[in-house]
Design a protein around this motif. Sequence first.
Motif, PDB file in Angstrom:
ATOM      1  N   LYS A 212       0.782  -1.114  -0.004  1.00 34.89           N
ATOM      2  CA  LYS A 212      -0.139   0.010  -0.054  1.00 34.89           C
ATOM      3  C   LYS A 212       0.837   1.275   0.140  1.00 34.89           C
ATOM      4  O   LYS A 212       1.890   1.341   0.905  1.00 34.89           O
ATOM      5  CB  LYS A 212      -1.010  -0.019   1.354  1.00 34.89           C
ATOM      6  CG  LYS A 212      -1.608  -1.394   1.382  1.00 34.89           C
ATOM      7  CD  LYS A 212      -2.688  -1.392   0.208  1.00 34.89           C
ATOM      8  CE  LYS A 212      -3.418  -2.859   0.710  1.00 34.89           C
ATOM      9  NZ  LYS A 212      -4.186  -3.172  -0.704  1.00 34.89           N
ATOM     10  N   LEU A 213       0.639   2.054  -0.984  1.00 36.80           N
ATOM     11  CA  LEU A 213       1.525   3.227  -1.023  1.00 36.80           C
ATOM     12  C   LEU A 213       0.787   4.644  -0.907  1.00 36.80           C
ATOM     13  O   LEU A 213      -0.484   4.384  -1.438  1.00 36.80           O
ATOM     14  CB  LEU A 213       2.177   3.284  -2.336  1.00 36.80           C
ATOM     15  CG  LEU A 213       3.198   2.173  -2.779  1.00 36.80           C
ATOM     16  CD1 LEU A 213       3.436   2.244  -4.366  1.00 36.80           C
ATOM     17  CD2 LEU A 213       4.394   2.511  -1.751  1.00 36.80           C
TER      18      LEU A 213
ATOM     19  N   ALA B  88       1.798  15.381 -14.571  1.00 43.33           N
ATOM     20  CA  ALA B  88       2.284  14.117 -15.651  1.00 43.33           C
ATOM     21  C   ALA B  88       2.370  13.159 -14.978  1.00 43.33           C
ATOM     22  O   ALA B  88       1.946  12.078 -15.167  1.00 43.33           O
ATOM     23  CB  ALA B  88       3.155  14.518 -16.425  1.00 43.33           C
ATOM     24  N   CYS B  89       3.545  12.874 -13.940  1.00 48.93           N
ATOM     25  CA  CYS B  89       3.777  11.940 -13.277  1.00 48.93           C
ATOM     26  C   CYS B  89       2.748  11.260 -12.466  1.00 48.93           C
ATOM     27  O   CYS B  89       2.393  10.136 -12.446  1.00 48.93           O
ATOM     28  CB  CYS B  89       5.190  12.040 -12.117  1.00 48.93           C
ATOM     29  SG  CYS B  89       6.695  12.091 -12.718  1.00 48.93           S
ATOM     30  N   GLU B  90       2.007  12.253 -11.796  1.00 48.92           N
ATOM     31  CA  GLU B  90       0.668  11.981 -10.954  1.00 48.92           C
ATOM     32  C   GLU B  90      -0.339  11.111 -11.881  1.00 48.92           C
ATOM     33  O   GLU B  90      -0.865  10.192 -11.454  1.00 48.92           O
ATOM     34  CB  GLU B  90       0.097  13.034 -10.155  1.00 48.92           C
ATOM     35  CG  GLU B  90       0.983  13.537  -9.209  1.00 48.92           C
ATOM     36  CD  GLU B  90       2.134  14.740  -9.542  1.00 48.92           C
ATOM     37  OE1 GLU B  90       2.297  14.673 -10.917  1.00 48.92           O
ATOM     38  OE2 GLU B  90       2.845  15.249  -8.877  1.00 48.92           O
ATOM     39  N   ALA B  91      -0.495  11.844 -13.107  1.00 47.45           N
ATOM     40  CA  ALA B  91      -1.612  11.175 -14.025  1.00 47.45           C
ATOM     41  C   ALA B  91      -1.195   9.853 -14.404  1.00 47.45           C
ATOM     42  O   ALA B  91      -2.009   9.085 -14.365  1.00 47.45           O
ATOM     43  CB  ALA B  91      -1.673  12.353 -15.251  1.00 47.45           C
ATOM     44  N   ASP B  92       0.146   9.572 -14.921  1.00 45.07           N
ATOM     45  CA  ASP B  92       0.513   8.227 -15.301  1.00 45.07           C
ATOM     46  C   ASP B  92       0.574   7.331 -14.281  1.00 45.07           C
ATOM     47  O   ASP B  92       0.620   5.937 -14.432  1.00 45.07           O
ATOM     48  CB  ASP B  92       1.593   8.472 -16.120  1.00 45.07           C
ATOM     49  CG  ASP B  92       1.317   8.248 -17.676  1.00 45.07           C
ATOM     50  OD1 ASP B  92      -0.092   7.931 -17.915  1.00 45.07           O
ATOM     51  OD2 ASP B  92       2.222   8.567 -18.415  1.00 45.07           O
ATOM     52  N   LEU B  93       0.610   7.786 -12.774  1.00 46.33           N
ATOM     53  CA  LEU B  93       0.428   6.615 -11.770  1.00 46.33           C
ATOM     54  C   LEU B  93      -1.082   6.397 -11.576  1.00 46.33           C
ATOM     55  O   LEU B  93      -1.405   5.287 -11.410  1.00 46.33           O
ATOM     56  CB  LEU B  93       1.099   7.441 -10.337  1.00 46.33           C
ATOM     57  CG  LEU B  93       2.685   7.502 -10.462  1.00 46.33           C
ATOM     58  CD1 LEU B  93       3.089   8.141  -9.102  1.00 46.33           C
ATOM     59  CD2 LEU B  93       3.134   6.153 -10.477  1.00 46.33           C
TER      60      LEU B  93
ATOM     61  N   ALA C 108      -5.217   6.424   1.098  1.00 47.33           N
ATOM     62  CA  ALA C 108      -5.655   7.674   1.315  1.00 47.33           C
ATOM     63  C   ALA C 108      -4.479   8.365   2.462  1.00 47.33           C
ATOM     64  O   ALA C 108      -4.434   9.330   2.592  1.00 47.33           O
ATOM     65  CB  ALA C 108      -7.027   7.938   1.738  1.00 47.33           C
ATOM     66  N   SER C 109      -4.473   7.436   3.378  1.00 52.14           N
ATOM     67  CA  SER C 109      -3.645   7.891   4.474  1.00 52.14           C
ATOM     68  C   SER C 109      -2.255   7.189   4.731  1.00 52.14           C
ATOM     69  O   SER C 109      -2.199   6.078   4.384  1.00 52.14           O
ATOM     70  CB  SER C 109      -4.388   7.510   6.154  1.00 52.14           C
ATOM     71  OG  SER C 109      -3.771   7.656   6.972  1.00 52.14           O
ATOM     72  N   PRO C 110      -1.542   8.025   5.068  1.00 47.28           N
ATOM     73  CA  PRO C 110      -0.127   7.506   5.315  1.00 47.28           C
ATOM     74  C   PRO C 110      -0.043   6.337   6.528  1.00 47.28           C
ATOM     75  O   PRO C 110       0.850   5.464   6.454  1.00 47.28           O
ATOM     76  CB  PRO C 110       0.927   8.748   5.927  1.00 47.28           C
ATOM     77  CG  PRO C 110      -0.123   9.855   6.056  1.00 47.28           C
ATOM     78  CD  PRO C 110      -1.449   9.569   5.389  1.00 47.28           C
ATOM     79  N   ARG C 111      -1.154   6.438   7.367  1.00 50.10           N
ATOM     80  CA  ARG C 111      -1.071   5.446   8.566  1.00 50.10           C
ATOM     81  C   ARG C 111      -1.345   4.196   7.744  1.00 50.10           C
ATOM     82  O   ARG C 111      -0.934   3.262   8.565  1.00 50.10           O
ATOM     83  CB  ARG C 111      -1.971   5.734   9.531  1.00 50.10           C
ATOM     84  CG  ARG C 111      -1.945   7.278  10.007  1.00 50.10           C
ATOM     85  CD  ARG C 111      -1.023   7.072  11.208  1.00 50.10           C
ATOM     86  NE  ARG C 111      -0.825   8.382  12.003  1.00 50.10           N
ATOM     87  CZ  ARG C 111       0.190   8.745  12.450  1.00 50.10           C
ATOM     88  NH1 ARG C 111       1.367   8.160  12.320  1.00 50.10           N
ATOM     89  NH2 ARG C 111       0.137   9.904  12.990  1.00 50.10           N
ATOM     90  N   HIS C 112      -2.096   4.108   6.695  1.00 47.00           N
ATOM     91  CA  HIS C 112      -2.226   2.700   6.444  1.00 47.00           C
ATOM     92  C   HIS C 112      -1.327   2.231   5.138  1.00 47.00           C
ATOM     93  O   HIS C 112      -1.521   1.352   4.458  1.00 47.00           O
ATOM     94  CB  HIS C 112      -3.787   2.785   5.431  1.00 47.00           C
ATOM     95  CG  HIS C 112      -4.808   3.307   6.249  1.00 47.00           C
ATOM     96  ND1 HIS C 112      -6.067   4.012   5.752  1.00 47.00           N
ATOM     97  CD2 HIS C 112      -5.091   3.290   7.712  1.00 47.00           C
ATOM     98  CE1 HIS C 112      -6.694   4.192   6.943  1.00 47.00           C
ATOM     99  NE2 HIS C 112      -6.411   3.905   8.035  1.00 47.00           N
TER     100      HIS C 112
ATOM    101  N   ALA D  89      -5.975  12.736  -0.297  1.00 44.92           N
ATOM    102  CA  ALA D  89      -6.184  11.739  -0.307  1.00 44.92           C
ATOM    103  C   ALA D  89      -5.647  10.638  -1.491  1.00 44.92           C
ATOM    104  O   ALA D  89      -5.605   9.509  -1.398  1.00 44.92           O
ATOM    105  CB  ALA D  89      -7.322  11.272   0.329  1.00 44.92           C
ATOM    106  N   GLY D  90      -6.111  11.405  -2.512  1.00 46.07           N
ATOM    107  CA  GLY D  90      -5.798  10.696  -3.718  1.00 46.07           C
ATOM    108  C   GLY D  90      -4.288  10.921  -4.331  1.00 46.07           C
ATOM    109  O   GLY D  90      -3.506  11.288  -3.762  1.00 46.07           O
TER     110      GLY D  90
END
Lengths: 250, 506
Positions: A126-127, A137-142, A161-165, B159-160
């Motif tokens: 989980k990331l 652009a990086c975000e879109a292709d992820l 959604a959460s860094p805790r997860h 969150a996204g």
Amino acid sequence: MLSIIRERLRQGHRTGKYPKEEPQLPERFRGLPQLTRDLSPQACAAAVAGCPFAALSNNDDTLQINLGRCLFCADCPAAEQGALTFSNDYRLATRKHEDLLLGDEVYRLTDRLNKRMRKLFGRSLKLRQVSAGGCNACEADLNVLGTLGFDLGRFGIQFVASPRHADGIMVTGPVSENMKSALLDTYAAVPEPKLVIASGACAIGGGPFRDSPEVNNGIGDLLPVDLFIPGCPPHPYTALDGLLRLLGRL
Amino acid sequence: MNRSRLIRFRHGACLPLTDLPRLDFATFRESLFEEVATHARVASFFGHPTDEGLDLYAILVHDWQGELALLRTQVTGSFTSLTPNCPQLHLFERELAEQYGVRPEGHPWLKPVRFHTPWIDAADIWGRDPRQHPIPGDMDFYRVEGEEVHEVAVGPVHAGVIEPGHFRFQCHGEEVMHLEISLGFQHRGIEQMLIGGPHPAGIYQLEAAAGDTTIGHTIAYSQVLESLADCEAPLRAYAIRAIALELERLANHVGDIGALAGDVGFLPTASFCGRLRGDYLNLTADLCGSRFGRGLIRPNGVLFDLNTTEVEKMLQRLAVLEPETRGAIELCFDSPSVLARFEGTGPISTDDAEALGLVGVAARACGLIRDARLHHPFGPWEEGFNTPVIETNGDVSARGNVRRREIYASHQLLRDALKRLPPGPVSAPLAPLAADSLAVSLCEGWRGEVVHAAITDKAGKIARYKIVDPSFHNWSGLALVLRGRQISDFPLCNKSFNLSYCGFDL
């Protein structure tokens, strides 16, 4: 309801066969560079001087390219001088920063994580994604990895959604001054053990914004990076290949 | 009448700075208001420091005349804010205050925009230490006090898989009384890096100004340099730029409709559009090797051509994609449950849209006919464009429908462009830039109008480069539509605008 079913039938099954089958990339796709061997010292120097992002260096009269800095430019001055050509190979991710340096040896793709880490993350990773000055652009292709063509979920990898997860963070962008502390806070909020993945030329070395006083030239020494994914932006298959190799799934 | 004080020009003109009168501030102010009262809008407003003070340039646009107008004045230290009379200037003035330490006296909302140190040796007007980098989001947020009033703060990390921004909602129960958006987290200092150029790295920085609008920003940049160099790109290059621009519009609009459907829980369209968006990105990659159009547009041309086989292949792909896209989209716009959620959500009135200076999809959804392809074509190629898409309700449904209909229009434009590709080369050498000159360029990117302006110094180098992404105007529109709405409407309203953080932050 019937119209939804009818449309569903027409749209068909679209999830790719990767990794069983190699993906079809466009002919003009620029992947792993091949350096020309036995360049004259003058040609070598000219190639080094031509790159606006200092991706090329002269290592004892042998040309060396830093794929963390390379933007895979269509009008690469070194390529125009014949010092390198871009192949169609999308596999670019490395484990160590020094492995990003490519000379005349074989490019060293990322190793798998150690046994303990693979046991923890190999089947479920989980990331949390952090955009730190990224251009989207990086975000879109992820994001694309989550669509049904790639279906990241089938590999047990998911953006949460959460860094805790999360089991780690995936960083994009050159780390702007204004995102530095938010990035560090997000990292701190992820429970141990955790991974850091630098995706894209910006996160690795500042990309086109290298040396702007407003950016940190990538993650640098801020965080320990476990996986470098070159590209501007990396092709979704480049990112996927890197992730699967890291988890020992390829 | 002050009309003679204006410099009027057409898109693509290169204006020598010596021809531009430096009006005194009162005349500048009066002329600007007069223009705005006669249906001009402000496309760009920026400063350029000189030895005597700060030159202010206002670029006004008369859409229906296809005309641009320029006003220049000079200020030192402070000036009377124009925002109370002309709200569309509010962010431009805040930007000036942050960049050059000048105070727009009487500005009703004077807060930092991007949180950086002043660009020149000037005192920070908010009294922050100029040697330290400001803390992003460190400002006085508007607050509502009272029993049962609460504040919801979101971001910068969301969150996204999206860019960072900070949002503060002042809520009473579920109702949002006010939303304030504080950005700047993506600030990379692009405008400053372009000074002294054109640098070899410049075009790559522009390609990544807003990564989803690579084509829009690189076309605008190329047009500015072509205007300053007094060069025309070859006809075939214009045609390929137009093809790339429509492919970018298709990919993003299709993605947005999928995202809108996803936000109301209508998964078929969300899934289909997610895949189709990728197919349009792949068409751009077929053209230039990059899904985002990196490496295609260059000043005075394009780097990649299409041969007959490639044109044929693209037309065939389009013939497959078009019915699939229509099927995916119509499914969503035919579903009563989706329409019930879209219609009436997040409306903005035509008057408010006009006052805020909205552009692009958001403006066209409020009945404002603003499309640079129609009003300000650059080069011979776009002159045939005559089909802007207009909706009038100003709500989520209208913004969705503008996209839906623009997708269909883009299919048509693409097919026509591919079939009518003029022969000839695709690039030409670029001459040196004219010295001491100014040029402005507009390009209708998929979100809206991208405006670039450049001023050169006496050596013909870029002395000031100003970028206005459509998001710069439109973020205020998003904040406004949330007023009086439920906080749960935010994601849907946000998607319906789908604005750029990095395009705003630069």
